[in-house]
Design an enzyme around this catalytic site. Sequence first.
Site: not given
Ligand code: GRF
Length: 197
Positions: A170, A12-14, A86-88, A103, A141, A61, A132, A105
């Site tokens: 990011e 969860g850094s984003n 991390m799921r489609i 999203n 993507d 799904r 992106s 990427h």
């Molecule tokens: C990031 O590199 C993002 O681009 C990718 O997964 C990573 C997520 O990291 N989709 P975080 O969970 O936000 O730390």
Amino acid sequence: MKRVAVLISGRGSNLSALIAAQDDSYRIVLVISNVEDVAGLDKAQAAGIATHVIPHNGKSREAFDGEMDVALLTAQPDIVVLAGFMRILSDGFVRGWEGKLINIHPSLLPAYKGTRVHERVIAAGEALSGASVHFVVPELDAGPVIARATVPVRPDDTPQMLADRVLEVELKLYPEALKLLAADKVALKNGLTIFKE
Ligand code: GRF
């Protein structure tokens, strides 16, 4: 003020960057994780944001996405943000949130879709990589890009070094792109990203 739900699977850094950047254009009202006990859930809870865990194991799904839709409909978000999720997603879910689902990427899309991005970028001898933010469409993507940021690829880079450098950009790029969408300055129209100003 737009209501935002964030879907995560991990550290969860984003998500943290999106929490810290909240202003009067958006407010995060819900964080959903498909994995229990991840650091991202602690970060949401520490910020006083409602969290919901929906495990995906043993579900189709469509069944999993249906549970997410129920949780999302209760929270009534205007925008759904994938942040390390991390799921489609099923076509039906993606279509239901079309134009409201974004999203991030860790590559300069449309190059290097999918996984193991940094290994492939280094192996190809690229001089530049980056991140992106894009609208999500059913194809993985492949959605129209809203914003990109670039970083250099250095000759002695390991995939981890490059991943760390990309993550740094990011964390600035994602809040900026979300604010454009929250302020209605960008939209998805006929499969293209339209900038309104
Ligand atoms: C990031 O590199 C993002 O681009 C990718 O997964 C990573 C997520 O990291 N989709 P975080 O969970 O936000 O730390």
